[in-house]
Design an enzyme around this catalytic site. Structure first.
Site, PDB file in Angstrom:
ATOM      1  CB  CYS A  82      13.973  83.561  13.771  1.00 38.16           C
ATOM      2  SG  CYS A  82      12.777  82.779  13.236  1.00 38.16           S
ATOM      3  CG  MET A 117      14.283  80.770   9.588  1.00 39.90           C
ATOM      4  SD  MET A 117      15.851  79.860   8.703  1.00 39.90           S
ATOM      5  CE  MET A 117      16.702  79.352  10.023  1.00 39.90           C
ATOM      6  CG  ASP A 132      21.860  63.233  23.600  1.00 44.04           C
ATOM      7  OD1 ASP A 132      22.933  63.413  24.203  1.00 44.04           O
ATOM      8  OD2 ASP A 132      20.702  63.251  24.347  1.00 44.04           O
TER       9      ASP A 132
END
EC number: 4.6.1.17
Length: 168
Positions: A82, A117, A132
């Site tokens: 990318c 992306m 998390d």
């Protein structure tokens, strides 16, 4: 007898079987946007902790929003082929819904290549931060439904994903 032509697309990221970063230096910069989404499915105990404000690490929705914004800017560090592009604007929305936590990102640039992306990385990083922040409440939290919702600009033109119901 007609000549058969291979209709498969040309692989731009491989030359001679070896990976490469596509050269976009000849492409003119243009305004581009991409919008993506992800879902985080919460088991009842995680949802209850979130609603009660009893999450061990603090507010997962605020942290996820910031993580998504940072993720949009760090995409080229994570996705090998990318291009690093200037993110000229990014919005990350993290909302508690009946089906779970819905995360959307809208990322903008003026560059010679797209921002799909960056938008996908933003929602994925945000979702992982929700996990998390809430993993102490349950390990059964699931990240799902990561997809591109829309894009504008570029040679391939605009794209709009089909509507689908919220993830269970």
């Amino acid at each position: 007898m007609s000549e058969r032509r291979d209709e498969s697309p040309q692989l731009t990221h491989f030359v001679g079987g070896q990976p490469r970063m596509v050269d976009v230096s000849a492409k003119a910069p243009s305004a581009r946007t991409a919008r993506a989404e992800a879902w985080v499915r919460l088991p009842p105990e995680s949802r209850a902790a979130l609603l009660a404000g009893q999450t061990p690490k603090g507010d997962p929705l605020s942290v996820a929003r910031l993580a998504g914004l940072a993720g949009s800017k760090r995409t080229a560090d994570l996705i090998f082929l990318c291009h690093p592009i200037p993110v000229t604007g990014a919005e990350v929305d993290v909302t508690l819904k009946d089906a779970g936590i819905h995360i959307t990102a809208l990322v903008k640039t003026t560059a010679p290549t797209g921002v799909e992306m960056e938008a996908l990385t933003a929602v994925t990083v945000a979702a992982l931060n929700v996990y998390d922040m809430l993993k102490a409440t349950s390990k059964a939290i699931e990240v799902s439904g990561v997809r591109l919702l829309s894009k504008t600009g570029g040679k391939s033109g605009d794209y709009q994903a089909a509507e689908r119901p919220p993830q269970p």
